[in-house]
Design a protein around this motif. Structure first.
Motif, PDB file in Angstrom:
ATOM      1  N   GLY A 109      -0.371 -16.261  -0.707  1.00 15.90           N
ATOM      2  CA  GLY A 109      -0.833 -15.388  -1.584  1.00 15.90           C
ATOM      3  C   GLY A 109       0.267 -14.466  -1.829  1.00 15.90           C
ATOM      4  O   GLY A 109       1.462 -14.820  -1.862  1.00 15.90           O
ATOM      5  N   PHE A 110       0.083 -13.221  -1.961  1.00 17.59           N
ATOM      6  CA  PHE A 110       1.144 -12.202  -2.138  1.00 17.59           C
ATOM      7  C   PHE A 110       0.940 -11.221  -1.042  1.00 17.59           C
ATOM      8  O   PHE A 110      -0.374 -10.783  -0.777  1.00 17.59           O
ATOM      9  N   ALA A 111       1.807 -10.520  -0.563  1.00 20.68           N
ATOM     10  CA  ALA A 111       1.801  -9.433   0.260  1.00 20.68           C
ATOM     11  C   ALA A 111       2.585  -8.193  -0.198  1.00 20.68           C
ATOM     12  O   ALA A 111       4.074  -8.387  -0.569  1.00 20.68           O
ATOM     13  N   GLY A 112       2.170  -7.065  -0.273  1.00 19.59           N
ATOM     14  CA  GLY A 112       3.007  -5.849  -0.996  1.00 19.59           C
ATOM     15  C   GLY A 112       2.655  -5.700  -2.137  1.00 19.59           C
ATOM     16  O   GLY A 112       1.939  -6.080  -3.131  1.00 19.59           O
ATOM     17  N   ALA A 113       3.388  -4.631  -2.750  1.00 17.89           N
ATOM     18  CA  ALA A 113       2.988  -4.262  -4.349  1.00 17.89           C
ATOM     19  C   ALA A 113       3.870  -2.998  -4.533  1.00 17.89           C
ATOM     20  O   ALA A 113       4.559  -2.435  -3.640  1.00 17.89           O
ATOM     21  N   SER A 114       4.177  -2.913  -5.664  1.00 16.36           N
ATOM     22  CA  SER A 114       4.915  -1.457  -6.309  1.00 16.36           C
ATOM     23  C   SER A 114       3.937  -0.837  -7.269  1.00 16.36           C
ATOM     24  O   SER A 114       2.981  -1.488  -7.852  1.00 16.36           O
TER      25      SER A 114
ATOM     26  N   TYR B 292      -0.659   1.623 -12.026  1.00 13.79           N
ATOM     27  CA  TYR B 292      -1.439   0.734 -11.560  1.00 13.79           C
ATOM     28  C   TYR B 292      -0.377  -0.266 -10.769  1.00 13.79           C
ATOM     29  O   TYR B 292       0.900   0.126 -10.842  1.00 13.79           O
ATOM     30  N   PHE B 293      -0.759  -1.201 -10.014  1.00 10.36           N
ATOM     31  CA  PHE B 293       0.044  -1.795  -9.102  1.00 10.36           C
ATOM     32  C   PHE B 293       0.844  -3.048  -9.661  1.00 10.36           C
ATOM     33  O   PHE B 293       0.129  -3.914 -10.441  1.00 10.36           O
TER      34      PHE B 293
ATOM     35  N   ILE C  26       4.499   2.715  -0.579  1.00 10.89           N
ATOM     36  CA  ILE C  26       4.793   1.550  -1.665  1.00 10.89           C
ATOM     37  C   ILE C  26       5.802   2.131  -2.678  1.00 10.89           C
ATOM     38  O   ILE C  26       5.355   3.309  -3.255  1.00 10.89           O
ATOM     39  N   GLN C  27       6.715   1.576  -2.945  1.00 12.96           N
ATOM     40  CA  GLN C  27       7.810   1.904  -3.917  1.00 12.96           C
ATOM     41  C   GLN C  27       7.214   2.260  -5.172  1.00 12.96           C
ATOM     42  O   GLN C  27       6.475   1.477  -6.097  1.00 12.96           O
ATOM     43  N   THR C  28       7.497   3.216  -5.931  1.00 12.13           N
ATOM     44  CA  THR C  28       7.320   3.593  -7.274  1.00 12.13           C
ATOM     45  C   THR C  28       8.296   3.051  -8.189  1.00 12.13           C
ATOM     46  O   THR C  28       9.621   3.253  -8.209  1.00 12.13           O
ATOM     47  N   GLU C  29       7.904   2.223  -9.384  1.00  6.79           N
ATOM     48  CA  GLU C  29       8.771   1.820 -10.252  1.00  6.79           C
ATOM     49  C   GLU C  29       9.030   2.738 -11.444  1.00  6.79           C
ATOM     50  O   GLU C  29       8.222   3.250 -12.068  1.00  6.79           O
TER      51      GLU C  29
ATOM     52  N   ALA D  35      10.274  -0.526 -16.069  1.00  7.04           N
ATOM     53  CA  ALA D  35       8.872  -0.018 -15.575  1.00  7.04           C
ATOM     54  C   ALA D  35       8.036   0.249 -16.735  1.00  7.04           C
ATOM     55  O   ALA D  35       7.052  -0.023 -17.408  1.00  7.04           O
ATOM     56  N   TRP D  36       8.927   0.873 -17.918  1.00  2.00           N
ATOM     57  CA  TRP D  36       8.331   1.485 -18.846  1.00  2.00           C
ATOM     58  C   TRP D  36       7.702   0.208 -19.959  1.00  2.00           C
ATOM     59  O   TRP D  36       6.638   0.168 -20.577  1.00  2.00           O
ATOM     60  N   LEU D  37       8.774  -0.865 -19.947  1.00  2.15           N
ATOM     61  CA  LEU D  37       8.317  -1.978 -21.105  1.00  2.15           C
ATOM     62  C   LEU D  37       7.247  -2.623 -20.209  1.00  2.15           C
ATOM     63  O   LEU D  37       6.254  -3.239 -20.821  1.00  2.15           O
TER      64      LEU D  37
END
Length: 763
Positions: A522-527, A534-535, A579-582, A587-589
């Motif tokens: 699957g996936f591990a992590g998120a921003s 939202y993530f 968790i990193q903030t974009e 990120a806006w798009l």
């Protein structure tokens, strides 16, 4: 008085109108190629060539005239043969051939000087392309394409109707010999009628408004399910299927930064610092092709059957799914062509879809699979989601797992094939023999020291052993072993590897020690996107880890990959610190895309009911507030009238009337000054259309002419002089050089006074 060339609007001739019509058709073709780029029906390289070819002939239209006549004659039968063969070869799947046919026909028409009928054909082809792509993908780019396409198509239809059969002809090479883009664009600019553009803008806004109302009002329907022939052949684009070979996940770790999943959470502070988005559970390892797969035995155990509906509720005991920390609601938006398996952060109580879908619910393993991978973004929501690092096995599964716990299944000693094993024997099967088996047993002996360890202690020691012997890298430095069992080959010879190597090696060690284990992908992590809260989970976050049965009814999550969170690492709740903030334009798009997913793709009957309820509440509240405010003001006014009169009240009323009159006079003065200024600064070609004084004089002149003609029939001598003088002044205002320099207000006032006098005398 004739119109001065300096003050008249440029009028495009027939040739220029035909050229403009041809250019608009070319723009429609380019937009349709842009739309086709999103599909896989036509190879991306070929679409790129189509796009470049149309762009080149659009910029240099004289090239179309240089195409040999023999090529044009041969193109039609060649296209018929290619399209017919394409349909025949693909049989029942006629959607892809149909899309390719439309693409080829659009290209063919773009390399021609078109008749009226052919312009309409091109318009229909491009419109069909956009509609079919919109139905299949429902992407944000489709909305942008339609917003661009619609005014261009309206303009082309206007020109097609303007240049009707009386002006029917085809452009040829002679029309483009002296063509110049700067001159053509200058002519277009000076020939613009801003009132026509404003009217077209209002019409376009009305069309958009009506379309929005229709979209909100229509019942929700998924076209590719209502019409099965519209289903695109999607694939598991990142390799998360029921069979995963080594390299499938690692391909994404090389900088594929595209979003794969977006997640809205009702309580985001509860999400772990390294969330694991579980998709598929693979219990069987086959050393022949070095793959982990979902075994037939596990499918039979879960009795997974195809279902259809809008929601699914887990039937097992709620305590199993609601143990530990929980989140009330999560909304997930999975990108197209990722996988037929849905990412799940943990066991849940209910899953809900915005439309009716076909699915397989693997409740025992907490795995949810769609009937077919979706080529479009797919939204779903979860309620009461558990965020535990361990998952409770069902009572039936735990009973069977306890029987094999601590008893490794050496396939070579048992005889037969791993495909003959039942579940959960597949979770303890060790398909190794000879030197490979001896290596695994020696490694387990080194890890355990001959002790009987708990699952938790074995997991800790096995992770430590792996990370002491191997380090993380996306290259192993080993040539591929073409014989069999690349996994044990890696363990015996390599020093570096990625998550698939570490998780696979851990499983082999755990099974050799007798601990039931299985691979999870699957996936591990998120921003975190701070614009829309939202993530974001990206393809490069694809990951593989392990679940180990602890002998007490629980599957423990273990991540043996170096520098990854695991059961023994930090997993405190609260995402802000790690968790990193974009941020930035990307990120806006992406947040704009999220709004598109929320409001369009996942717009369902519940949203319709919510909008209807909100409109009703707002209407009722607004009407009530307006009525109450009006009633209060009327009562206050009546009370003020009946309180009695005094000199002070009369003085206040007089001052208020004077203030209102002064304000109106000041506004009128500002308006007249603004008109005079605008008239003085309206210069160059086309200033008649931009000069407000000329426009006013033109409107008054149109009414004054018949009144003046009537006065000439009835008056003579000095009685006619005021009419004649006013008429000449109006002509000067309308067509003279500097209308702002004269007293235009008095001229217009005199004209209106004379017209009123003429009306009275006639009556």
């Amino acid at each position: 008085m004739p119109t001065s060339p300096a003050t008249s609007r440029v009028r495009l001739n027939q040739d220029e109108l035909h050229q403009l019509k041809w250019f608009l058709g070319q723009l429609l073709s380019l937009i349709s190629m842009w739309a086709l780029w999103s599909l896989e029906s036509i190879p991306g390289g070929l679409i790129f060539l189509f796009f470049v070819g149309i762009s080149v002939v659009t910029v240099m239209p004289s090239l179309v005239a240089r195409i040999p006549g023999a090529v044009n004659k041969a193109a039609t039968p060649a296209l018929i043969i290619i399209i017919a063969v394409d349909f025949i070869l693909h049989g029942a799947n006629f959607l892809d051939p149909m899309i390719r046919m439309v693409g080829f026909l659009t290209l063919y028409r773009s390399f021609q000087f078109r008749k009226r009928r052919e312009d309409l054909q091109l318009l229909l082809l491009t419109l069909f392309t956009l509609i079919i792509v919109g139905v299949l993908l429902i992407s944000l780019s489709f909305a942008v394409q339609m917003l661009i396409f619609t005014p261009i198509a309206m303009g082309q239809l206007f020109l097609v109707n303007l240049l009707d059969s009386s002006h029917e002809r085809i452009l040829d090479g002679d029309d483009w010999q002296n063509f110049s883009w700067p001159r053509f664009l200058s002519r277009m600019r000076h020939g613009l009628d801003f009132r026509l553009l404003a009217s077209a803008g209002v019409l376009f806004a009305i069309v958009v408004g009506i379309s929005t109302v229709i979209f909100i009002s229509l019942p929700r329907i998924k076209m590719d399910q209502a019409l099965p022939f519209l289903q695109l052949q999607a694939g598991a684009g990142i390799g998360f299927s029921d069979t995963i070979s080594y390299g499938d996940v690692s391909e994404l770790l090389n900088g594929d930064d595209r979003p794969a999943l977006r997640v809205e959470v009702s309580e985001p502070d509860k999400i772990p610092t390294r969330p694991y988005w579980r998709m598929v559970v693979l219990d069987q390892y086959d050393p022949i092709d070095s793959t982990f797969r979902v075994s037939t035995a596990s499918r039979q155990f879960t009795n997974t059957r195809l279902q259809e509906g809008y929601r699914y509720t887990n039937m097992d005991t709620p305590q199993r799914y609601l143990s530990g920390n929980t989140v009330d609601e999560m909304r997930l938006y999975l990108e197209g062509n990722v996988s037929s398996y849905l990412p799940l952060i943990g066991p849940f109580e209910t899953i809900r879809f915005p439309q009716r879908v076909k699915f397989f619910a693997g409740e025992d393993f907490n795995v949810f699979e769609l009937d077919l991978p979706t080529a479009t973004a797919f939204g779903y929501s979860l309620n009461n989601v558990a965020l535990s690092e361990a998952m409770q096995a069902s009572q039936r599964e735990a009973r069977l797992l306890n029987r094999v716990y601590g008893k490794p299944m050496i396939v070579a000693e048992r005889g037969g094939s791993i495909r003959d094993l039942n579940y959960p024997e597949t979770t303890v099967a060790v398909p190794a023999e000879g030197e490979n088996l001896e290596f695994l047993q020696a490694a387990v002996e080194e890890i355990t020291g001959g002790e009987k360890l708990s699952a938790i202690e074995f997991n800790r020691r096995a992770i430590e052993w792996l990370q002491n012997h191997y380090s993380y890298a996306l290259k192993t430095g080993l040539p591929r072993n073409d014989r069999s069992d690349n996994l044990v080959h890696w363990m015996r010879n390599a020093e570096t590897g990625w998550c698939e190597h570490f998780s696979g090696a851990f499983i082999m060690l755990a099974r050799t020690a007798g601990y039931p284990s299985r691979a999870v992908a699957g996936f591990a992590g998120a921003s975190w996107n701070d614009y829309e809260d939202y993530f974001v989970i990206r393809n490069r976050m694809a990951h593989a880890w392990v679940e180990v049965y602890d002998g007490n009814g629980r599957w423990l999550r273990v991540d043996p990959t170096p520098q990854a969170s695991s059961l023994f690492g930090s997993a405190e709740m609260g995402f802000e610190s790690s968790i990193q903030t974009e941020s930035g334009w990307s990120a806006w798009l992406d947040s704009v895309r999220m709004v598109w997913y929320r409001r369009v793709i996942n717009f369902d009957q519940d949203d319709q009911e919510e909008i209807a309820h909100n409109i009703r509440e707002m209407s009722v509240s607004a009407f009530k507030n307006f009525r109450d405010g009006l009633t209060a003001k009327w009562e206050a006014f009546k009370s003020w009238l009946t309180e009695g009169w005094s000199l002070q009240k009369i003085r206040d009323i007089a001052l208020a009337v004077l203030a209102i009159c002064a304000t109106l006079l000041a506004l009128r003065g500002l308006y007249l000054a603004f008109i005079t200024w605008r008239s003085a600064h309206a210069k160059g070609q086309g200033r008649t259309a931009n000069d407000p004084i000329r426009r006013k004089a033109g409107r008054v002149l149109a009414r004054f002419r018949p009144a003046y003609a009537n006065a000439q029939n009835k008056l003579n001598g000095s009685d006619l002089d005021p009419w004649r003088a006013t008429y000449e002044e109006l002509l000067l205002l309308r067509f003279g050089e500097t209308p702002g320099a004269r007293s235009w207000k008095s001229t217009l006032k005199s004209a209106r006074r004379l017209m009123r006098a003429g009306v009275k005398s006639a009556s």
